[in-house]
Design a protein around this motif. Structure first.
Motif, short mmCIF file in Angstrom:
data_model
loop_
_atom_site.label_atom_id
_atom_site.label_comp_id
_atom_site.label_asym_id
_atom_site.label_seq_id
_atom_site.Cartn_x
_atom_site.Cartn_y
_atom_site.Cartn_z
N LYS A 224 8.48 2.89 -8.98
CA LYS A 224 7.37 2.63 -8.07
C LYS A 224 7.65 3.10 -6.65
O LYS A 224 6.94 2.71 -5.71
N LEU B 189 6.90 -4.54 -4.32
CA LEU B 189 5.94 -3.45 -4.12
C LEU B 189 4.83 -3.87 -3.16
O LEU B 189 4.39 -3.06 -2.32
N GLY C 182 1.02 0.56 -9.42
CA GLY C 182 1.92 -0.43 -9.98
C GLY C 182 2.18 -0.30 -11.47
O GLY C 182 2.86 -1.16 -12.05
N THR D 266 4.29 -1.93 0.39
CA THR D 266 3.02 -1.24 0.57
C THR D 266 2.27 -1.74 1.80
O THR D 266 1.79 -0.96 2.62
#
Length: 431
Positions: free
Chosen positions: A98, A152, A93, A156
């Motif tokens: 990203k 993110l 991060g 993820t």
């Protein structure tokens, strides 16, 4: 299958004790993956969970890419030995872009599955004492922003939910009020559910732990506080974080969910996490890999097949594909050679034409130089002839001009050879 009753004790009721003694002697392994931003408190929480201090390098926010760093430790509690592997995601991060942050994590998890599969497919395998490095639990640390999950985080966890057991954790929960913390928990669970993220669900089928796990499922995500500092509160020492307004006790259920996390992770569901990793996530990876290799299960209505036949069929298919690729590469090579020869011939033609043109220009220049040389020789010959003629005329002119001066010089000489006459003349003039 018939059920029979024994008329007396035989002794196989001691089998569970035999298994327990064997497993205790062999020891256990447990692998934890900590995913979260730098400085969110991953190392502190792990130290607090196991009541010890693990070696860990402090990370910074200047990593160019995400790196995974694993460390293995030998722990022992009474007679039980545990080989604990902790994997940290360094630099997660911290990058501006990203998009590739999740890729190293997925590659690491699949690499551990691949190692186990390779060992499993060996002729001489040793799974009994194999160093199992497959990830059993992923503790995903969520920043306590109070708003919602980051994109993110959603991406993820969605990519990881089919590879590993995920437990979301709200880190540093002591910076939020209880009401804000409760709202954040609801938002996180709603977003994960709407996005289709499959979290690890604590098993409720077992009567002994069903009630405990049901209460733990209702507490997701866990809001935790980590601390390795012992502070005296009242008459006892407790792990807590001290602030000017008071102290946040780590093991106080009114302050955070640390006790419930430890209960879930270590005391109740550690074996289930290991079992889920093997029976669910690893089996999914294994099935996909074997299907890619051409293996498949037989249907009830289809005929059975032997492994040797499957091997021969795959070998023939592989050799056929290899031959096809070889022919394609050979044809590609021949075409490339032909193209190169055509290019070389074209270049040779251009060079030959250029050579002929230069040769022609050279001959023309040589011919021009020969003509200029002849003209120059003719001019030199004509000049030499004129020079000779001029020298001849100059010689004749010099000869004609040299005779009168000689006669005058002779008369002058005769005149000065008469001294008497000169003296007589001068005497008469004096008289």
């Amino acid at each position: 299958m018939r059920s029979l009753e024994l008329s007396g004790q035989v002794g196989f009721n001691s089998l569970p004790h035999q298994v327990v003694r064997k497993l205790v002697g062999q020891g256990f392994c447990f692998n934890i993956l900590c995913v979260g931003e730098t400085g969110i408190g991953k190392s502190t929480l792990i130290n607090t969970l196991f009541n010890t201090t693990f070696e860990n390098e402090e990370g910074d926010h200047y990593e160019q890419e995400v790196k995974l760093r694993s460390q293995t430790y030998e722990l022992q509690e009474h007679t039980v030995k545990l080989k604990l592997t902790i994997v940290h995601t360094v630099g997660f991060g911290d990058q501006i872009n990203k998009e590739e942050s999740t890729k190293p994590i997925l590659e690491y998890i699949e690499a551990q599955f691949e190692k186990y599969l390779e060992e499993e497919l060996k002729i001489k395998r040793s799974l009994f004492n194999y160093n199992d490095t497959r990830i059993h639990i992923c503790l995903y640390f969520i920043a306590p922003t109070g708003h919602t999950l980051k994109s993110l985080d959603l991406v993820t966890m969605k990519k990881l939910d089919s590879k590993v057991n995920i437990i979301p954790i709200i880190a540093k929960a002591d910076i939020m009020s209880k009401s804000d913390l409760g709202n954040l928990k609801k938002k996180v669970m709603n977003e994960l559910e709407s996005y289709g993220v499959q979290l690890y669900q604590f098993p409720t089928e077992d009567e002994e732990v069903g009630e405990i796990n049901s209460s733990l499922n209702a507490r997701l995500p866990f809001a935790v506080v980590g601390s390795t500092e012992d502070i005296k509160i009242g008459n006892r020492m407790v792990k807590a974080r001290s602030y000017p307004w008071g102290a946040v006790q780590v093991e106080n259920e009114e302050h955070c969910d640390f006790v419930h996390l430890r209960e879930m992770l270590l005391r109740v569901n550690m074996d289930d996490l290991r079992e889920q990793t093997h029976s669910r996530h690893y089996e999914l990876y294994r099935r996909c890999k074997l299907e890619e290799m051409g293996f498949k299960d037989t249907d009830p209505d289809s005929q059975s097949f032997s492994l040797q036949e499957m091997y021969e069929a795959k070998r023939k298919e592989f050799l056929k594909e290899l031959q096809h690729r070889e022919e394609s590469m050979r044809q590609m090579f021949v075409n490339k050679v032909k193209e190169t020869e055509a290019e070389l011939k074209e270049k040779e033609k251009v060079l030959h034409e250029r050579f002929e043109e230069l040769k022609r220009m050279h001959q023309e220049e040589k011919r021009n130089l020969e003509e200029k040389r002849r003209e120059l020789e003719e001019e030199m010959n004509a000049f030499n002839r004129r020079k000779v003629a001029a020298e001849a005329l100059m010689g004749q002119a010099l000869q004609g001009c040299s005779q009168p001066p000689l006669k005058k010089e002779k008369d002058k000489k005769n005149f000065f050879s008469l001294p008497s006459a000169c003296s007589l003349t001068s005497g008469r003039n004096l008289n």
